[in-house]
Write a protein that holds these residues in place. Structure first.
Motif, PDB file in Angstrom:
ATOM      1  N   ILE A   1      28.840  16.890 -39.512  1.00 51.45           N
ATOM      2  CA  ILE A   1      29.402  17.204 -38.103  1.00 51.45           C
ATOM      3  C   ILE A   1      29.591  15.599 -37.475  1.00 51.45           C
ATOM      4  CG2 ILE A   1      28.816  18.103 -35.861  1.00 51.45           C
ATOM      5  CD1 ILE A   1      29.845  20.111 -37.828  1.00 51.45           C
ATOM      6  N   ILE A   2      30.699  15.520 -36.877  1.00 53.23           N
ATOM      7  CA  ILE A   2      30.789  14.239 -35.985  1.00 53.23           C
ATOM      8  C   ILE A   2      30.801  15.049 -34.667  1.00 53.23           C
ATOM      9  CG2 ILE A   2      32.599  12.597 -35.403  1.00 53.23           C
ATOM     10  CD1 ILE A   2      33.613  12.658 -38.314  1.00 53.23           C
ATOM     11  N   PRO A   3      30.233  14.698 -33.706  1.00 52.47           N
ATOM     12  CA  PRO A   3      30.231  15.163 -32.290  1.00 52.47           C
ATOM     13  C   PRO A   3      31.438  14.417 -31.787  1.00 52.47           C
ATOM     14  CG  PRO A   3      28.512  13.292 -32.534  1.00 52.47           C
ATOM     15  CD  PRO A   3      28.840  13.904 -33.962  1.00 52.47           C
ATOM     16  N   LEU A   4      31.909  15.159 -30.604  1.00 54.24           N
ATOM     17  CA  LEU A   4      33.027  14.818 -30.008  1.00 54.24           C
ATOM     18  C   LEU A   4      33.183  13.276 -29.559  1.00 54.24           C
ATOM     19  CD1 LEU A   4      35.440  15.207 -27.981  1.00 54.24           C
ATOM     20  CD2 LEU A   4      33.871  15.900 -26.180  1.00 54.24           C
ATOM     21  N   GLU A   5      32.093  12.918 -29.096  1.00 59.60           N
ATOM     22  CA  GLU A   5      32.187  11.317 -28.697  1.00 59.60           C
ATOM     23  C   GLU A   5      32.273  10.402 -29.653  1.00 59.60           C
ATOM     24  OE1 GLU A   5      30.303  14.060 -25.992  1.00 59.60           O
ATOM     25  OE2 GLU A   5      29.697  13.689 -27.977  1.00 59.60           O
ATOM     26  N   LYS A   6      31.939  10.728 -31.023  1.00 59.74           N
ATOM     27  CA  LYS A   6      32.117   9.880 -32.256  1.00 59.74           C
ATOM     28  C   LYS A   6      33.439  10.201 -32.856  1.00 59.74           C
ATOM     29  CE  LYS A   6      27.810   8.169 -31.776  1.00 59.74           C
ATOM     30  NZ  LYS A   6      27.710   6.800 -31.475  1.00 59.74           N
ATOM     31  N   THR A   7      34.393  10.961 -32.156  1.00 60.23           N
ATOM     32  CA  THR A   7      35.598  11.283 -32.927  1.00 60.23           C
ATOM     33  C   THR A   7      36.869  10.143 -32.535  1.00 60.23           C
ATOM     34  OG1 THR A   7      36.219  12.795 -31.376  1.00 60.23           O
ATOM     35  CG2 THR A   7      35.198  13.673 -33.186  1.00 60.23           C
ATOM     36  N   ASP A   8      37.724  10.010 -33.280  1.00 60.91           N
ATOM     37  CA  ASP A   8      38.738   8.991 -32.668  1.00 60.91           C
ATOM     38  C   ASP A   8      39.550   9.811 -31.644  1.00 60.91           C
ATOM     39  OD1 ASP A   8      38.385   6.988 -34.608  1.00 60.91           O
ATOM     40  OD2 ASP A   8      39.824   7.784 -36.227  1.00 60.91           O
ATOM     41  N   PHE A   9      39.467  11.027 -31.658  1.00 58.44           N
ATOM     42  CA  PHE A   9      40.139  11.882 -30.645  1.00 58.44           C
ATOM     43  C   PHE A   9      39.812  11.709 -29.289  1.00 58.44           C
ATOM     44  CE2 PHE A   9      39.431  15.889 -28.170  1.00 58.44           C
ATOM     45  CZ  PHE A   9      40.871  16.378 -28.004  1.00 58.44           C
ATOM     46  N   TYR A  10      38.240  11.265 -29.119  1.00 61.61           N
ATOM     47  CA  TYR A  10      37.781  11.102 -27.834  1.00 61.61           C
ATOM     48  C   TYR A  10      37.848   9.696 -27.704  1.00 61.61           C
ATOM     49  CZ  TYR A  10      33.999  10.635 -24.436  1.00 61.61           C
ATOM     50  OH  TYR A  10      33.263  10.388 -23.360  1.00 61.61           O
ATOM     51  N   THR A  11      37.305   8.650 -28.750  1.00 61.87           N
ATOM     52  CA  THR A  11      37.356   7.263 -28.412  1.00 61.87           C
ATOM     53  C   THR A  11      38.611   6.678 -28.006  1.00 61.87           C
ATOM     54  OG1 THR A  11      37.334   6.760 -30.804  1.00 61.87           O
ATOM     55  CG2 THR A  11      35.391   6.946 -29.515  1.00 61.87           C
ATOM     56  N   GLN A  12      39.898   7.307 -28.735  1.00 64.20           N
ATOM     57  CA  GLN A  12      41.186   6.811 -28.193  1.00 64.20           C
ATOM     58  C   GLN A  12      41.688   7.520 -27.296  1.00 64.20           C
ATOM     59  OE1 GLN A  12      43.299   6.402 -31.975  1.00 64.20           O
ATOM     60  NE2 GLN A  12      41.750   5.549 -33.202  1.00 64.20           N
ATOM     61  N   ASP A  13      41.196   8.759 -26.862  1.00 60.91           N
ATOM     62  CA  ASP A  13      41.559   9.467 -25.577  1.00 60.91           C
ATOM     63  C   ASP A  13      42.796  10.188 -26.043  1.00 60.91           C
ATOM     64  OD1 ASP A  13      40.629  10.738 -23.392  1.00 60.91           O
ATOM     65  OD2 ASP A  13      41.365   9.152 -22.016  1.00 60.91           O
ATOM     66  N   TRP A  14      43.162  10.636 -27.219  1.00 59.43           N
ATOM     67  CA  TRP A  14      44.252  11.351 -27.351  1.00 59.43           C
ATOM     68  C   TRP A  14      44.933  12.525 -26.494  1.00 59.43           C
ATOM     69  CZ3 TRP A  14      43.160  12.337 -33.439  1.00 59.43           C
ATOM     70  CH2 TRP A  14      43.213  11.134 -33.835  1.00 59.43           C
ATOM     71  N   LEU A  15      43.870  12.944 -25.975  1.00 64.01           N
ATOM     72  CA  LEU A  15      44.086  14.109 -25.007  1.00 64.01           C
ATOM     73  C   LEU A  15      43.820  14.073 -23.633  1.00 64.01           C
ATOM     74  CD1 LEU A  15      45.893  16.968 -25.256  1.00 64.01           C
ATOM     75  CD2 LEU A  15      43.953  17.906 -25.649  1.00 64.01           C
ATOM     76  N   GLY A  16      43.026  12.958 -23.425  1.00 66.62           N
ATOM     77  CA  GLY A  16      42.386  12.859 -22.092  1.00 66.62           C
ATOM     78  C   GLY A  16      40.993  13.387 -21.698  1.00 66.62           C
ATOM     79  N   ILE A  17      40.463  13.943 -22.650  1.00 68.00           N
ATOM     80  CA  ILE A  17      38.953  14.388 -22.583  1.00 68.00           C
ATOM     81  C   ILE A  17      38.014  13.424 -22.446  1.00 68.00           C
ATOM     82  CG2 ILE A  17      37.340  15.654 -24.006  1.00 68.00           C
ATOM     83  CD1 ILE A  17      39.773  17.245 -23.515  1.00 68.00           C
ATOM     84  N   ARG A  18      38.117  12.260 -22.666  1.00 71.93           N
ATOM     85  CA  ARG A  18      37.287  11.023 -22.205  1.00 71.93           C
ATOM     86  C   ARG A  18      37.356  10.779 -20.962  1.00 71.93           C
ATOM     87  NH1 ARG A  18      37.588   5.302 -24.972  1.00 71.93           N
ATOM     88  NH2 ARG A  18      38.792   4.671 -23.138  1.00 71.93           N
ATOM     89  N   THR A  19      38.627  10.605 -20.434  1.00 72.01           N
ATOM     90  CA  THR A  19      38.997  10.391 -19.082  1.00 72.01           C
ATOM     91  C   THR A  19      38.285  11.480 -18.179  1.00 72.01           C
ATOM     92  OG1 THR A  19      41.092   9.282 -19.513  1.00 72.01           O
ATOM     93  CG2 THR A  19      40.780  10.219 -17.487  1.00 72.01           C
ATOM     94  N   LEU A  20      38.545  12.764 -18.605  1.00 77.52           N
ATOM     95  CA  LEU A  20      37.995  13.861 -17.871  1.00 77.52           C
ATOM     96  C   LEU A  20      36.354  13.614 -17.823  1.00 77.52           C
ATOM     97  CD1 LEU A  20      39.556  17.240 -18.968  1.00 77.52           C
ATOM     98  CD2 LEU A  20      39.885  16.151 -16.552  1.00 77.52           C
TER      99      LEU A  20
END
Length: 305
Positions: free
Chosen positions: A252-271
């Motif tokens: 399992i890769i938790p959210l915070e370790k994914t490219d999706f989060y670190t590169q902020d593809w959808l703005g979740i990290r910003t939120l």
């Protein structure tokens, strides 16, 4: 005397009409007095409808606690959640919500299980008149599912999951089978990117990013994600917090370790950095909750403060 009777009649009508109601396939709660809390749209999960006890109980509780208009919108009923592709279900939900003037000045969405994908479409891709302000999901497969629900071990499940792996990204299944639209096999990641009818798009996983999707997510006042720790339907359960399997389909890769989060593809990290992302867990099976858990996790997620 006539004035007194008229006032009494209005009060009697108000008392009689407020509360829970059925409107065709929809189910809704009408408060006796609308509070400052924005109206709420609820989307049910797969193989379900708005009149199931899960939905009616949730609509009633939210309506009572928030003193606001709450409506479960029937976007696809029972078997149609299987036989209509998830993109068409989402588009239908969007058009239905546009038809209710109650949502024209802003509203919030609550997604149950696969209804979370519908809710995501509403936030990112639906051009409704009112802006969505609060987003809550219970058991939502945000990073997809990788196996047949509740079928993870044994020879029959092994054969079934093997066939799903081979067929899920065919044009036929993507167009005809609702859950195929949020099937996400990281071992076949390129096939997923090439053929996913909806989820890869909503997650902004493709090379060309949709800036509008990201802007609409960032504009949310709150995003609340609820995971069920004993979930037997969404696999992996961490998908409910935007977690994912690694390429081995085991780690399992938790959210915070994914490219999706670190590169902020959808703005979740910003939120999250803005203090607008809230994650909760319930120690129970898929979409099994108590009224107290709704009170402490969902209700606050639908208020500004």
């Amino acid at each position: 005397m006539k004035a007194t009777f008229a006032i009494f009649a209005v009060l009697l009508f108000t008392v009689a009409y407020c509360g829970s109601h059925t409107d065709g396939d929809d189910y809704y709660w009408l408060p006796d007095k609308q509070s400052d809390v924005k109206p709420v749209v609820v989307f049910h999960g797969i193989d379900d409808d708005c009149h199931g006890g899960l939905q009616t109980g949730l609509v009633d509780q939210l309506g009572q606690e928030l003193s606001t208009y709450v409506r479960c919108v029937e976007y696809a009923k029972d078997i149609k959640t299987w036989t209509v592709n998830i993109l068409e279900q989402s588009k239908n939900a969007c058009e239905l919500v546009k038809g209710f003037s109650e949502f024209n000045n802003g509203y919030s969405v609550v997604g149950i299980s696969a209804g979370s994908i519908i809710s995501r479409y509403m936030v990112e891709a639906c051009d409704s008149q009112g802006q969505i302000e609060h987003f809550v999901t219970l058991g939502g497969p945000h990073m997809g599912v990788t196996q047949i629900p509740d079928c993870h071990t044994g020879i029959i499940c092994s054969i079934g999951n093997y066939l799903v792996d081979k067929l899920a990204y065919t044009s036929l299944l993507q167009k005809l089978l609702g859950p195929a639209g949020y099937y996400r096999d990281v071992a076949e990641y390129q096939k997923y990117l090439d053929h996913s009818i909806l989820l890869a798009d909503l997650n902004n996983e493709r090379a060309t990013k949709n800036q509008t999707y990201k802007e609409r997510v960032i504009a949310l006042k709150k995003m609340t994600l609820i995971m069920f720790l004993k979930d037997e339907i969404v696999y992996p359960k961490e998908s409910e917090w935007f977690g994912t399997f690694a390429a081995d389909n085991k780690t399992i890769i938790p959210l915070e370790k994914t490219d999706f989060y670190t590169q902020d593809w959808l703005g979740i990290r910003t939120l999250e950095e803005a203090g607008k992302l809230f994650k909760f867990s319930i120690n129970n099976r898929h979409v099994h909750w108590s009224s107290e858990e709704i009170h402490t996790m969902v209700v606050p997620g639908l208020k500004d403060n």
